[in-house]
Scaffold this motif. Sequence first.
Motif, mmCIF file in Angstrom:
data_model
loop_
_atom_site.group_PDB
_atom_site.id
_atom_site.type_symbol
_atom_site.label_atom_id
_atom_site.label_comp_id
_atom_site.label_asym_id
_atom_site.label_seq_id
_atom_site.Cartn_x
_atom_site.Cartn_y
_atom_site.Cartn_z
ATOM 1 N N VAL A 17 0.835 -1.204 0.000
ATOM 2 C CA VAL A 17 0.000 0.000 0.000
ATOM 3 C C VAL A 17 0.869 1.254 0.000
ATOM 4 C CG1 VAL A 17 -1.628 1.346 1.397
ATOM 5 C CG2 VAL A 17 -2.017 -1.094 1.023
ATOM 6 N N VAL A 18 1.918 1.279 0.804
ATOM 7 C CA VAL A 18 2.793 2.457 0.867
ATOM 8 C C VAL A 18 3.503 2.668 -0.463
ATOM 9 C CG1 VAL A 18 4.907 3.359 1.928
ATOM 10 C CG2 VAL A 18 3.088 2.447 3.365
ATOM 11 N N ARG A 19 3.975 1.596 -1.081
ATOM 12 C CA ARG A 19 4.662 1.734 -2.383
ATOM 13 C C ARG A 19 3.709 2.256 -3.444
ATOM 14 N NH1 ARG A 19 8.339 -2.991 -4.199
ATOM 15 N NH2 ARG A 19 9.132 -1.306 -5.467
ATOM 16 N N THR A 24 1.702 6.784 -6.786
ATOM 17 C CA THR A 24 0.582 7.635 -7.178
ATOM 18 C C THR A 24 0.852 9.086 -6.815
ATOM 19 O OG1 THR A 24 -0.930 5.782 -6.836
ATOM 20 C CG2 THR A 24 -1.904 7.970 -6.932
ATOM 21 N N ALA A 25 1.375 9.330 -5.637
ATOM 22 C CA ALA A 25 1.688 10.698 -5.216
ATOM 23 C C ALA A 25 2.767 11.304 -6.111
ATOM 24 C CB ALA A 25 2.133 10.712 -3.760
ATOM 25 N N GLN A 26 3.758 10.511 -6.493
ATOM 26 C CA GLN A 26 4.833 11.007 -7.352
ATOM 27 C C GLN A 26 4.288 11.361 -8.730
ATOM 28 O OE1 GLN A 26 6.638 9.899 -10.235
ATOM 29 N NE2 GLN A 26 8.109 11.554 -9.970
ATOM 30 N N ALA A 31 7.099 17.164 -11.422
ATOM 31 C CA ALA A 31 8.043 16.338 -12.181
ATOM 32 C C ALA A 31 7.346 15.111 -12.768
ATOM 33 C CB ALA A 31 9.193 15.901 -11.287
ATOM 34 N N GLY A 32 6.443 14.516 -12.003
ATOM 35 C CA GLY A 32 5.708 13.350 -12.490
ATOM 36 C C GLY A 32 4.779 13.695 -13.639
ATOM 37 N N ILE A 33 4.108 14.832 -13.527
ATOM 38 C CA ILE A 33 3.212 15.271 -14.599
ATOM 39 C C ILE A 33 4.016 15.572 -15.861
ATOM 40 C CG2 ILE A 33 1.660 17.134 -15.324
ATOM 41 C CD1 ILE A 33 0.699 17.234 -12.393
ATOM 42 N N ALA A 34 5.144 16.248 -15.713
ATOM 43 C CA ALA A 34 5.991 16.561 -16.861
ATOM 44 C C ALA A 34 6.498 15.282 -17.522
ATOM 45 C CB ALA A 34 7.165 17.428 -16.431
#
Length: 101
Positions: A17-19, A24-26, A31-34
């Motif tokens: 769950v944490v991974r 998902t948060a990243q 930077a993730g969106i780009a």
Amino acid sequence: MRRLFWLGIGLAVGVVVVRKATRTAQAYTPAGIASGLSESAGGLIESLRSFVEDVRVGMAEREQEINAAFARGEAFDDQFAELREDPRIGDREIFPEEHQR
């Protein structure tokens, strides 16, 4: 022993769950969106290049067919010539209704 088993299962589920939450948060950081947009744009550009290359290959093949027919002294087989000469015929009569926008 049972408690140890369930503790292990709980830890494993917690790690998964944490991974997943971290990934998902990243993905929603700038930077993730780009990165996601860059990958999408790269795929779109590659698809467009592939399409253009396929069209060029098809054009070259058709040009060779036309040149070969011309060299043999045959008339070019234009299957739509009579349709273009008749001003009364429009796209609606050439193409079925489901293909029109």
